[in-house]
Scaffold this motif. Structure first.
Motif, short mmCIF file in Angstrom:
data_model
loop_
_atom_site.label_atom_id
_atom_site.label_comp_id
_atom_site.label_asym_id
_atom_site.label_seq_id
_atom_site.Cartn_x
_atom_site.Cartn_y
_atom_site.Cartn_z
N ASN A 220 16.83 36.82 -58.89
CA ASN A 220 16.88 37.23 -57.49
C ASN A 220 15.54 37.07 -56.77
O ASN A 220 15.45 37.32 -55.57
CB ASN A 220 17.35 38.69 -57.37
CG ASN A 220 16.45 39.66 -58.11
OD1 ASN A 220 15.40 39.28 -58.61
ND2 ASN A 220 16.86 40.91 -58.17
N SER A 221 14.51 36.65 -57.48
CA SER A 221 13.21 36.46 -56.85
C SER A 221 12.88 34.99 -56.60
O SER A 221 12.10 34.66 -55.72
CB SER A 221 12.11 37.09 -57.69
OG SER A 221 12.09 36.51 -58.99
N SER A 222 13.51 34.09 -57.38
CA SER A 222 13.21 32.67 -57.25
C SER A 222 14.28 31.85 -57.94
O SER A 222 14.83 32.27 -58.95
CB SER A 222 11.84 32.36 -57.88
OG SER A 222 11.66 30.96 -58.01
N LEU A 223 14.56 30.68 -57.40
CA LEU A 223 15.50 29.78 -58.05
C LEU A 223 14.99 29.34 -59.42
O LEU A 223 15.76 28.96 -60.28
CB LEU A 223 15.73 28.54 -57.18
CG LEU A 223 16.68 28.70 -56.00
CD1 LEU A 223 16.71 27.44 -55.15
CD2 LEU A 223 18.10 29.01 -56.49
N LEU A 224 13.67 29.39 -59.62
CA LEU A 224 13.09 28.99 -60.90
C LEU A 224 12.93 30.16 -61.87
O LEU A 224 12.39 29.99 -62.95
CB LEU A 224 11.74 28.31 -60.65
CG LEU A 224 11.78 27.06 -59.77
CD1 LEU A 224 10.38 26.46 -59.61
CD2 LEU A 224 12.72 26.03 -60.37
#
Length: 229
Positions: A220-224
């Motif tokens: 939920n913080s980054s696609l990576l």
């Protein structure tokens, strides 16, 4: 309707955390035990009337702490959306006096227990407003395992605290039994676990022989950022 939504909510919770927790590292936990035999309360289906629970009861939480609960809690605080979801499913939302920050981010609350959106906020899963929580004079507070220090502060004020770590299917089941024992809702808790196990079995049978796709689950913080295997 509320109970049906709550059961579906915890089922979604189960599937999500089973996926996230199987290979991820988690803090060491201790299996949940109780030191009292507690008669069951009302069932979800069919509904029955049962004898009241016998207190005091000792519950071991996921930090391995033995928490002695002298009387059935009447005022509950949840500082974690998973424990809030469980309290809804155990039909305890009417006893809640405090909730984690930003509950309006969880649309399921508005569907199953809209009054929770009006409760005072007590902090996040990372930082608890211990002073604000204590001001609510709760009988029992449920917090994520990482908030051990906050639990100690509240207990020094005479407030019972359970620390939970539902980061896998097994730990989620343990949390259900732990909280149900502490709140005198054991039969509802067992009905909930049975429901979850039945749905998991249904999924297993339905998907038997179906090719399993390769799925990437973004954080939920980054696609990576992703969960474990």
């Amino acid at each position: 309707m509320k109970k049906i939504i709550s059961l579906l909510l915890v089922l979604a919770m189960l599937l999500s955390f089973a996926a996230c927790g199987q290979s991820g590292k988690s803090e060491e936990t201790t299996p949940v035990t109780t030191e009292a035999t507690v008669p069951a309360t009302e069932e979800i289906v069919p509904e029955t009337t049962a004898a009241p629970s016998h207190y005091p009861i000792t519950v071991t939480d996921h930090a391995g702490r033995e928490v002695v609960i002298e009387e059935e809690p009447q005022k509950l605080v949840s500082g974690y959306y998973i424990s809030t979801s469980l309290l809804i499913a155990l039909d305890l939302d009417e006893k809640m006096v405090g909730i984690e920050d930003n509950p309006d981010y969880r649309p399921i609350y508005a569907l199953s227990a809209p009054q929770l959106l009006e409760l005072p906020w007590v902090g996040t899963a990372k930082v608890l407003d211990a002073e604000g929580c204590a001001a609510l004079e709760p009988d029992l507070v449920i917090l994520p395992l990482r908030l051990k220090d906050s639990a100690e502060i509240l207990e020094n004020l005479g407030i019972d605290v359970l620390l939970v770590n539902p980061e896998s299917q097994q730990l989620l089941t343990e949390m259900i039994r732990m909280v149900a024992a502490a709140t005198n809702t054991q039969q509802i808790g067992e009905d909930l676990i049975s429901f979850l196990e039945t749905q998991e079995q249904n999924l297993t049978e339905t998907l038997s022989g179906v090719p399993s796709p390769s799925v990437y689950l973004a954080g939920n913080s980054s696609l990576l950022s992703t969960a474990g295997n």
